[in-house]
Motif scaffolding. Structure first.
Motif, PDB file in Angstrom:
ATOM      1  N   VAL A   1     -80.229  69.204 176.350  1.00 12.30           N
ATOM      2  CA  VAL A   1     -80.689  69.198 175.020  1.00 12.30           C
ATOM      3  C   VAL A   1     -81.084  70.693 174.738  1.00 12.30           C
ATOM      4  N   SER A   2     -80.500  71.361 173.863  1.00  9.02           N
ATOM      5  CA  SER A   2     -80.857  72.615 173.446  1.00  9.02           C
ATOM      6  C   SER A   2     -81.813  72.945 172.234  1.00  9.02           C
ATOM      7  N   LEU A   3     -82.679  73.590 172.557  1.00  9.88           N
ATOM      8  CA  LEU A   3     -83.746  73.735 171.602  1.00  9.88           C
ATOM      9  C   LEU A   3     -83.777  75.501 171.034  1.00  9.88           C
ATOM     10  N   GLU A   4     -82.782  76.120 171.518  1.00 16.20           N
ATOM     11  CA  GLU A   4     -82.562  77.344 171.177  1.00 16.20           C
ATOM     12  C   GLU A   4     -82.551  77.508 169.641  1.00 16.20           C
ATOM     13  N   GLY A   5     -83.467  78.561 169.056  1.00 15.98           N
ATOM     14  CA  GLY A   5     -83.493  79.162 167.833  1.00 15.98           C
ATOM     15  C   GLY A   5     -83.920  78.207 166.906  1.00 15.98           C
ATOM     16  N   LEU A   6     -84.528  76.913 167.237  1.00 16.78           N
ATOM     17  CA  LEU A   6     -85.090  75.922 166.317  1.00 16.78           C
ATOM     18  C   LEU A   6     -86.355  76.588 165.637  1.00 16.78           C
ATOM     19  N   ALA A   7     -86.455  76.288 164.335  1.00 19.91           N
ATOM     20  CA  ALA A   7     -87.684  76.820 163.438  1.00 19.91           C
ATOM     21  C   ALA A   7     -88.772  75.770 163.289  1.00 19.91           C
ATOM     22  N   VAL A   8     -89.882  76.176 162.942  1.00 20.61           N
ATOM     23  CA  VAL A   8     -90.767  75.378 162.670  1.00 20.61           C
ATOM     24  C   VAL A   8     -90.410  74.140 161.612  1.00 20.61           C
TER      25      VAL A   8
ATOM     26  N   THR B   1     -93.453  72.346 165.887  1.00 20.88           N
ATOM     27  CA  THR B   1     -94.579  72.618 164.669  1.00 20.88           C
ATOM     28  C   THR B   1     -95.362  73.871 165.096  1.00 20.88           C
ATOM     29  N   VAL B   2     -96.304  74.183 164.026  1.00 23.07           N
ATOM     30  CA  VAL B   2     -97.201  75.178 164.244  1.00 23.07           C
ATOM     31  C   VAL B   2     -98.298  74.922 165.306  1.00 23.07           C
TER      32      VAL B   2
ATOM     33  N   LYS C   1     -90.130  82.354 167.583  1.00 26.59           N
ATOM     34  CA  LYS C   1     -91.323  82.807 167.813  1.00 26.59           C
ATOM     35  C   LYS C   1     -92.452  82.141 166.663  1.00 26.59           C
ATOM     36  N   GLY C   2     -93.521  81.636 167.480  1.00 23.70           N
ATOM     37  CA  GLY C   2     -94.582  81.035 166.931  1.00 23.70           C
ATOM     38  C   GLY C   2     -94.461  79.636 166.744  1.00 23.70           C
TER      39      GLY C   2
END
Length: 201
Positions: free
Chosen positions: A142-149, A178-179, A116-117
């Motif tokens: 390609v999974s983006l699940e749970g990737l952090a900033v 990114t933010v 989130k964010g």
């Protein structure tokens, strides 16, 4: 990817006038070439070709069955479309052989949600791979699940089907998190305000 069959007719009416007459008949002028074979000019049923490409894309394996009894296994090399109507106006088809390995681009299928964010920035929408002509993947997940900033997904992290080899540089960044711009600007302003020295009284 499974192959489809399309009937075709030899084309002897060349030039712009001949191509226009072919299109008016609901067909697409095309050229088949490759493997040292002399280029062959054929016409394909327009609606059928469009439906095949909508489903399978430019890596669709097609068996072209010409009315003179010949047949070739091909994949689309270049598809030209009308700029206004988006109709297919010409097709270049390259001959492939069963068991032959070819280099081609395969589209990426993105899955999952980042933390989130975070805002996902996609840098590439396809990968270049080498695979057997009869076993080209329809897409690469390609999974983006749970990737952090600040996190990234690179080409080398993509899981490829057996027999498929990555040609793209493994360090190539496919997507990053990114933010959002407005939030980043607000944080920058806040940091600047904190760094200001209070005026002397």
């Amino acid at each position: 990817m499974s192959e489809v069959r399309i009937s075709a007719e030899p084309r002897t009416d060349f030039g712009k006038g001949g191509a226009r007459r072919t299109r008016r008949a609901g067909k697409v002028p095309a050229v088949v070439y490759g493997h040292g074979e002399k280029p062959r000019h054929i016409s394909l049923p327009g609606l059928e070709l469009a439906a095949v490409l909508r489903k399978g894309g430019l890596n669709q394996l097609i068996e072209v069955q010409v009315t003179d009894g010949s047949r070739e296994l091909v994949i689309p090399k270049d598809i030209q479309r009308d700029a206004l109507k988006d109709h297919i106006v010409h097709a270049d088809l390259i001959i492939v052989r069963r068991g032959e390995k070819i280099t081609t681009d395969v589209y990426i299928s993105w899955t999952g949600e980042v933390e989130k964010g975070g805002l996902v920035v996609h840098e590439h929408d396809s990968l270049t791979v080498e695979a057997e002509a009869t076993a080209i993947p329809e897409s690469l997940e390609v999974s983006l699940e749970g990737l952090a900033v600040g996190a990234q997904r690179t080409a080398g992290e993509v899981v490829l089907p057996e027999g498929t080899v990555l040609v793209t540089d493994p360090e190539t960044v496919l997507a990053s998190v990114t933010v959002p711009r407005a939030e980043a600007a607000a944080e920058t302003e806040a940091e600047a305000a904190e760094g200001e020295t209070p005026a002397a009284e």
